[in-house]
Design a protein around this motif. Sequence first.
Motif, PDB file in Angstrom:
ATOM      1  N   GLN A  97       0.833  -1.213   0.000  1.00  0.00           N
ATOM      2  CA  GLN A  97       0.000   0.000   0.000  1.00  0.00           C
ATOM      3  C   GLN A  97       0.863   1.257   0.000  1.00  0.00           C
ATOM      4  N   LYS A  98       1.996   1.159   0.694  1.00  0.00           N
ATOM      5  CA  LYS A  98       2.911   2.315   0.749  1.00  0.00           C
ATOM      6  C   LYS A  98       3.389   2.632  -0.670  1.00  0.00           C
ATOM      7  N   LYS A  99       3.611   1.572  -1.415  1.00  0.00           N
ATOM      8  CA  LYS A  99       4.120   1.758  -2.771  1.00  0.00           C
ATOM      9  C   LYS A  99       2.999   2.135  -3.755  1.00  0.00           C
ATOM     10  N   LYS A 100       1.868   1.427  -3.697  1.00  0.00           N
ATOM     11  CA  LYS A 100       0.821   1.596  -4.715  1.00  0.00           C
ATOM     12  C   LYS A 100      -0.183   2.702  -4.400  1.00  0.00           C
ATOM     13  N   LYS A 101      -0.342   2.981  -3.095  1.00  0.00           N
ATOM     14  CA  LYS A 101      -1.240   4.051  -2.628  1.00  0.00           C
ATOM     15  C   LYS A 101      -2.660   3.963  -3.223  1.00  0.00           C
ATOM     16  N   PHE A 102      -3.293   2.800  -3.056  1.00  0.00           N
ATOM     17  CA  PHE A 102      -4.683   2.648  -3.490  1.00  0.00           C
ATOM     18  C   PHE A 102      -5.560   3.479  -2.565  1.00  0.00           C
ATOM     19  N   LYS A 103      -6.392   4.360  -3.146  1.00  0.00           N
ATOM     20  CA  LYS A 103      -7.206   5.264  -2.325  1.00  0.00           C
ATOM     21  C   LYS A 103      -8.099   4.496  -1.370  1.00  0.00           C
ATOM     22  N   SER A 104      -8.717   3.441  -1.882  1.00  0.00           N
ATOM     23  CA  SER A 104      -9.686   2.697  -1.067  1.00  0.00           C
ATOM     24  C   SER A 104      -9.008   1.966   0.094  1.00  0.00           C
ATOM     25  N   MET A 105      -7.710   1.857   0.059  1.00  0.00           N
ATOM     26  CA  MET A 105      -7.002   1.128   1.112  1.00  0.00           C
ATOM     27  C   MET A 105      -6.357   2.068   2.144  1.00  0.00           C
TER      28      MET A 105
END
Lengths: 96, 725
Positions: free
Chosen positions: B704-712
């Motif tokens: 998540q730190k890398k991809k930064k999905f908003k929903s997550m």
Amino acid sequence: MIKKSPYEMLGLKDNFTFEDIKKAYRQKIRENPPEQNPQAFSEISDAYDILTNEEYFFKDAPKELYALAVDIKVDESPKRETSRYLKNIFEVPFQI
Amino acid sequence: MNKKSKKTFSKKELFSLFESGNYQKVISKIKQFTIEDISHEEQESILLDSYQKLAHNHFIAGDVTRAVRDIDSLLQIHTSQKYEIIKLKYLCYMEYFADAVVLGERLILSSDKKIKQEAIFLYQLALMYNGNHSLEGTLLKLLPKSQQNYILGFAALLQEDGVSALKYFESSNPRAKIEKNNLEALKMIIKGEKPKGDLSNIKPLYRLLLVGEEEGLVNTKNSRVVKEELKGQFANQNKNRAMENLLLLQEAIDAKIIAQNVANKEEKILLIYNNISLLVEKQKENQALHLFMQYKEDLINLIESATLFIIIKSHTQDQKSNRALIVFLTNYLKLYHQKIAPFQIDYILLFLLNYDESWAINLAHTYNREHFIFFVKELSVAKVYSTSLQEKFNGIAKRYTMTNSHLINVAAKSLELLDEKIEQFDNQTRENFVEQLGALIQLLRNSDKVHRKYQASFLNLLKALAFVVQTFPYDRDPQLYEILFDAIEYFVDYFGINRVKLPLDIKAFFVSFDKKESIRRRNKHPKHKNVFEFVDMMLNEEYFKAFRYDFKEEEYDALAIKNQCIKNLQNAKEDPFAPLVALKEDYYKSYVHQLVLDLIAKSIELQIGNTDEIIREILSKLTISFQDTMIQAGLIQSIKKYAKNDLRVALVILEYAIGSIEHNRREYLWYLKWLESYILLFNNHHLKRNSLFDDILNEFLKIQKKKKFKSMNAAYTRFLKLDTQ
């Protein structure tokens, strides 16, 4: 495909009963042992099966067409004497 | 005295007559009228052309005498070798060879090379026909090689030397294709070969000699004589050829030829029989039937005739011959019942059932066909179950015969046909029918040691019963449902039938039985949106069948497969997931993926064997992986469902799923959601953290730190806190 009649294959003529079919079969098999005449042997066996084994009969007989042996000699047509006819009618061979 | 002047005729009309091919009228108009505004040259030209064309037309039509008369008239107006050569040709055709020789002698001196060559050619032939076979070598050499060989060939032929004639004809190579064909035809005539190829364009004489067709033949005295002689010969030849074909069983022929040419009655009927067989083989059943009916009184003397008649009737819709068929087969049985096998009698009776049931039963009584009577008569009227009926049935079912098998199928078919009438039954008839059905089902349920070969026909009967029973509401006749359920279950186990392979009607019956309510639809046909859909529906029987019930067969099958796998697992059967292979073709259907997950869950729940191995085995049967889109979509939903029943099941599946994803495919949102679900399951159920949990938590945070999905984002913030705890 039209096959030979199973009755004819076993040589069954007018006077016979259902029991005679077995006798006729044995006789024919003796005359055509498989090692000497495999084709005839197989045809005779098929004919016997069709007449006596309901599984064969229901599977094959209702669909098979049989032929009956007819030994008639057809007259040969009289040969035409071609040269005689060509003598009588003139035909220009090449177009004029 | 004033001479009456000739009437006039317009030039335009005259040309119009010529254009339309009325050459005779053109000639008579010129004779009768003065043509307006026409020059002498023009008038002579049109008159000559008309005579020439008229002569040609007469010649083509075979009237050579008139053609010569036309050319003579033409020559009176204008003498020219151009027209004389045509007269020479016509004289030859008319067989006026003496005149031809006289004219030819003059024309061969022509200074026009083309006319000279034609004249030599015709003159030489005319000489030969006139009886002078000696050829003039010096003249012959003036002709092209091909024509020389042709004349030499003909000279040899007229002296009856066919071998030399053929040799010369082989070396005669005319350029025109039509002449090549003529020469080929001539060679065929000499060799006496059977005609081959297209004969439409060859010389009429050759066609006459080859096949006896006289079209286009010139009308001379000799040609008429030859024609008469040849026609008789060809008629004879055609008849013989037809008879040969029949004897070699190659082709059916006109029965009149047999009737007219075969005197021996016995031989005649054998040939008629073979002819009918050939007609049937060529699928000309209507003709075959017509001929059979014509000779039926004679054909009955052949033991093979019943089968032939039955084959013909099976392939025709003719109703008129029904009565004749019944009479024929009745007489046939009278004549041959001792010569044919009992099953052949049954076969005839079975066929007669379609035409006259009571007559067939009467005949069955006459020839003691007890099984036949039992199935067709006794079983159909039995309203009450009885032990004597059962004993009889058991006795019959123990021994397999094809007739019985057919009769069971007939019973099944009649039940299906009766189904259409049930709605019209009055109460009493309906009650009777239900009782009758009950008696029959009970008979089946209590049958003992049924022969294995009856599997297909028994299943067929059970299918028909399942279909018919579902016509009745469950709450009105629950007993009927119960005994039929028992009977079907009994036979499914007895024959070891794969439930997925059961007929649709039986599967639907099982569903109706479970629901205690018939799922059979009342209206018989689906509503179709348009004509194309309707046509599709008409062509697709399965579509019709599927519409009978309110359920999806594929889902039913999948459930049956799943239950079978679980049963196998519980009974520790080898290869417990083998039935799954049947679903391989349905891979893309969502219910298959759900079924696989459910089966994995059930296997884990049962705690049999190594769970990882079981999951791998299940997935491999259908070549499914957790990376498949269909699984990605539904996994979390299913996990939530499993967690409610057994948390362990949910965790094991998730652990396996997470671990099975390849490293290069882990940076997707769906994967992160799996991780989230796992963390939440642990957290919400206050489970004790372990190293696996920590690894999963770290992986979530890392991705998540890398991809930064908003929903997550929210989960990320929350899990960060969890990580620091």
